[in-house]
Design a protein around this motif. Structure first.
Motif, PDB file in Angstrom:
ATOM      1  N   LYS A  52      14.302   1.156  37.682  1.00  8.21           N
ATOM      2  CA  LYS A  52      14.044   2.572  37.874  1.00  8.21           C
ATOM      3  C   LYS A  52      14.420   2.994  39.297  1.00  8.21           C
ATOM      4  N   PRO A  53      14.828   4.258  39.463  1.00  4.28           N
ATOM      5  CA  PRO A  53      15.151   4.725  40.812  1.00  4.28           C
ATOM      6  C   PRO A  53      14.028   4.497  41.829  1.00  4.28           C
ATOM      7  N   ASP A  54      12.775   4.675  41.388  1.00  8.61           N
ATOM      8  CA  ASP A  54      11.657   4.450  42.322  1.00  8.61           C
ATOM      9  C   ASP A  54      11.606   2.995  42.788  1.00  8.61           C
ATOM     10  N   ASP A  55      11.948   2.063  41.897  1.00  6.47           N
ATOM     11  CA  ASP A  55      11.970   0.649  42.287  1.00  6.47           C
ATOM     12  C   ASP A  55      13.066   0.389  43.313  1.00  6.47           C
ATOM     13  N   VAL A  56      14.207   1.039  43.115  1.00  4.36           N
ATOM     14  CA  VAL A  56      15.304   0.876  44.075  1.00  4.36           C
ATOM     15  C   VAL A  56      14.894   1.423  45.430  1.00  4.36           C
ATOM     16  N   ARG A  57      14.228   2.578  45.437  1.00  2.00           N
ATOM     17  CA  ARG A  57      13.749   3.136  46.708  1.00  2.00           C
ATOM     18  C   ARG A  57      12.810   2.167  47.423  1.00  2.00           C
ATOM     19  N   SER A  58      11.946   1.538  46.656  1.00  2.32           N
ATOM     20  CA  SER A  58      10.997   0.590  47.255  1.00  2.32           C
ATOM     21  C   SER A  58      11.734  -0.568  47.913  1.00  2.32           C
ATOM     22  N   LEU A  59      12.737  -1.106  47.217  1.00  2.00           N
ATOM     23  CA  LEU A  59      13.502  -2.225  47.774  1.00  2.00           C
ATOM     24  C   LEU A  59      14.298  -1.793  48.996  1.00  2.00           C
ATOM     25  N   LEU A  60      14.919  -0.624  48.925  1.00  2.00           N
ATOM     26  CA  LEU A  60      15.707  -0.153  50.069  1.00  2.00           C
ATOM     27  C   LEU A  60      14.817   0.090  51.282  1.00  2.00           C
ATOM     28  N   ASP A  61      13.620   0.599  51.050  1.00  2.00           N
ATOM     29  CA  ASP A  61      12.687   0.772  52.165  1.00  2.00           C
ATOM     30  C   ASP A  61      12.292  -0.590  52.746  1.00  2.00           C
ATOM     31  N   ALA A  62      12.055  -1.564  51.870  1.00  4.79           N
ATOM     32  CA  ALA A  62      11.670  -2.899  52.329  1.00  4.79           C
ATOM     33  C   ALA A  62      12.789  -3.552  53.133  1.00  4.79           C
ATOM     34  N   TYR A  63      14.043  -3.224  52.771  1.00 11.96           N
ATOM     35  CA  TYR A  63      15.190  -3.824  53.461  1.00 11.96           C
ATOM     36  C   TYR A  63      15.660  -2.971  54.637  1.00 11.96           C
ATOM     37  N   ALA A  64      14.911  -1.895  54.925  1.00 11.75           N
ATOM     38  CA  ALA A  64      15.233  -0.999  56.048  1.00 11.75           C
ATOM     39  C   ALA A  64      16.639  -0.430  55.933  1.00 11.75           C
ATOM     40  N   VAL A  65      17.012   0.007  54.718  1.00 11.34           N
ATOM     41  CA  VAL A  65      18.311   0.632  54.472  1.00 11.34           C
ATOM     42  C   VAL A  65      18.138   2.140  54.631  1.00 11.34           C
ATOM     43  N   HIS A  66      18.754   2.712  55.666  1.00 11.87           N
ATOM     44  CA  HIS A  66      18.588   4.131  55.964  1.00 11.87           C
ATOM     45  C   HIS A  66      19.874   4.940  55.760  1.00 11.87           C
ATOM     46  N   ASP A  67      20.964   4.288  55.403  1.00  8.32           N
ATOM     47  CA  ASP A  67      22.226   4.987  55.143  1.00  8.32           C
ATOM     48  C   ASP A  67      22.042   5.890  53.919  1.00  8.32           C
ATOM     49  N   SER A  68      22.028   7.225  54.134  1.00  7.70           N
ATOM     50  CA  SER A  68      21.718   8.160  53.047  1.00  7.70           C
ATOM     51  C   SER A  68      22.748   8.114  51.925  1.00  7.70           C
ATOM     52  N   GLN A  69      24.022   7.956  52.268  1.00 11.29           N
ATOM     53  CA  GLN A  69      25.054   7.905  51.226  1.00 11.29           C
ATOM     54  C   GLN A  69      24.914   6.652  50.375  1.00 11.29           C
ATOM     55  N   LEU A  70      24.660   5.526  51.020  1.00 17.13           N
ATOM     56  CA  LEU A  70      24.491   4.287  50.268  1.00 17.13           C
ATOM     57  C   LEU A  70      23.244   4.354  49.396  1.00 17.13           C
ATOM     58  N   ARG A  71      22.170   4.905  49.923  1.00 21.00           N
ATOM     59  CA  ARG A  71      20.946   5.034  49.134  1.00 21.00           C
ATOM     60  C   ARG A  71      21.188   5.897  47.901  1.00 21.00           C
ATOM     61  N   GLU A  72      21.867   7.024  48.087  1.00 26.68           N
ATOM     62  CA  GLU A  72      22.115   7.921  46.949  1.00 26.68           C
ATOM     63  C   GLU A  72      22.980   7.246  45.903  1.00 26.68           C
ATOM     64  N   LEU A  73      24.018   6.529  46.349  1.00 27.91           N
ATOM     65  CA  LEU A  73      24.899   5.852  45.404  1.00 27.91           C
ATOM     66  C   LEU A  73      24.133   4.816  44.590  1.00 27.91           C
ATOM     67  N   LEU A  74      23.286   4.034  45.238  1.00 29.64           N
ATOM     68  CA  LEU A  74      22.535   3.013  44.522  1.00 29.64           C
ATOM     69  C   LEU A  74      21.513   3.636  43.575  1.00 29.64           C
ATOM     70  N   LEU A  75      20.980   4.786  43.950  1.00 30.04           N
ATOM     71  CA  LEU A  75      20.052   5.480  43.058  1.00 30.04           C
ATOM     72  C   LEU A  75      20.766   6.021  41.829  1.00 30.04           C
ATOM     73  N   VAL A  76      22.010   6.474  42.015  1.00 26.36           N
ATOM     74  CA  VAL A  76      22.816   6.916  40.868  1.00 26.36           C
ATOM     75  C   VAL A  76      23.059   5.754  39.921  1.00 26.36           C
ATOM     76  N   LEU A  77      23.379   4.593  40.470  1.00 24.83           N
ATOM     77  CA  LEU A  77      23.595   3.421  39.638  1.00 24.83           C
ATOM     78  C   LEU A  77      22.321   3.033  38.891  1.00 24.83           C
ATOM     79  N   ALA A  78      21.173   3.324  39.493  1.00 20.74           N
ATOM     80  CA  ALA A  78      19.907   2.948  38.868  1.00 20.74           C
ATOM     81  C   ALA A  78      19.518   3.861  37.724  1.00 20.74           C
ATOM     82  N   GLY A  79      19.859   5.153  37.823  1.00 14.67           N
ATOM     83  CA  GLY A  79      19.425   6.033  36.747  1.00 14.67           C
ATOM     84  C   GLY A  79      19.959   7.444  36.835  1.00 14.67           C
TER      85      GLY A  79
END
Length: 294
Positions: A52-79
């Motif tokens: 789920k997108p919320d799970d991806v957000r949790s992992l990205l926060d845990a990995y300190a990923v702040h690149d907004s474009q990369l976060r959005e792309l991975l969220l699109v892939l998630a759902g």
């Protein structure tokens, strides 16, 4: 060769695994940070289960990923969600669009570059409304007017990626047959050729014509699209369209083969400048021989 959702899961999992490793975390440590069992992280990273997108957000926060474009792309892939949890525009057409088409649009909307070989029709991103209507009516049997209108709206809405900031970089090779096939009648085709000329002058569009005089070529087996992403080349994918479905090729060997094929086609095609002259010649005399340019 896989369908879109499976490719998205695998690519998403591989990228999350790389981000975890880059953060110096084991899968067990990552699981503890987000309050999960280690097996859940493993299933996500291998692409064996959805996420789920919320799970991806949790992992990205845990990995300190702040690149907004990369976060959005991975969220699109998630759902097919964006970073703010809002559905993308094509979700309004869920009842009209088949899943494979929605997969294609989601990739197109997030890609930084698109290389395409077209052998039969003008690429959707460069079609006029009238041409899009004629092509859709011919391609999808038995459409009522409401659904036809919706599909044309989608085709035109997709073209916004060429006006985005930054815009999608479109690199298109068109077989001469694309220009010669009269779709919708002479006037619709004339306007479509004008539209191609206008688009070819945009800085984000590179258009080349592959004339009949080039003979048999490596793309003669059919059209294809290569999507590339500025965030990570690991997400690049080749899409092959068939009558009832689309297939996605993600292996490094496949990407290299299709990239090499596209580069070869560009070498045998006319230059962008000569391609404009070629299109102008067909506009002036649709039934005559096109200008011969080196």
């Amino acid at each position: 060769m896989q369908h879109g959702p499976a490719v998205r899961r695998r690519k998403l999992g591989a990228e999350l695994r790389a981000l975890r490793t880059g953060a110096g975390l084991t899968s067990g440590e990552a699981a503890r940070l987000v309050g999960w069992h280690q097996s859940k992280v493993s299933r996500i990273e291998t692409g064996t289960s959805g996420v789920k997108p919320d799970d991806v957000r949790s992992l990205l926060d845990a990995y300190a990923v702040h690149d907004s474009q990369l976060r959005e792309l991975l969220l699109v892939l998630a759902g097919l969600d964006d970073g703010d949890g809002r559905h993308h525009w094509w979700h309004a057409y869920r009842g009209v669009l088949p899943p494979t088409y929605r997969d294609f649009i989601s990739l197109e909307s997030q890609a930084s570059g698109m290389r395409t070989l077209e052998t039969s029709v003008v690429p959707g991103l460069l079609q006029t409304p009238e041409y899009a209507r004629a092509v859709t009516r011919a391609a999808v049997d038995g459409l009522d007017e409401d659904r036809l209108d919706a599909l044309v709206e989608v085709r035109l809405a997709r073209q916004d990626v060429l006006r985005a900031r930054p815009p999608l970089e479109l690199d298109a090779v068109l077989d001469e047959a694309v220009l010669r096939r009269e779709v919708g009648g002479p006037e619709i085709m004339r306007r479509q050729l004008e539209r191609l000329t206008e688009a070819a002058r945009l800085p984000q569009v590179r258009l080349q014509v592959l004339p009949f005089a080039a003979g048999a070529h490596i793309g003669i087996t059919g059209p294809f699209v290569i999507f590339s992403f500025s965030n990570t080349s690991d997400l690049n994918v080749v899409v092959l369209d068939h009558l009832t479905s689309s297939f996605h090729l993600e292996r490094k060997e496949d990407l290299e083969a299709y990239t090499e094929a596209f580069d070869t086609l560009r070498i045998h095609a006319l230059s962008p400048e000569d391609s404009l002259d070629f299109i102008a010649g067909i506009r002036q005399d649709p039934d005559g021989a096109p200008p011969r340019t080196a």
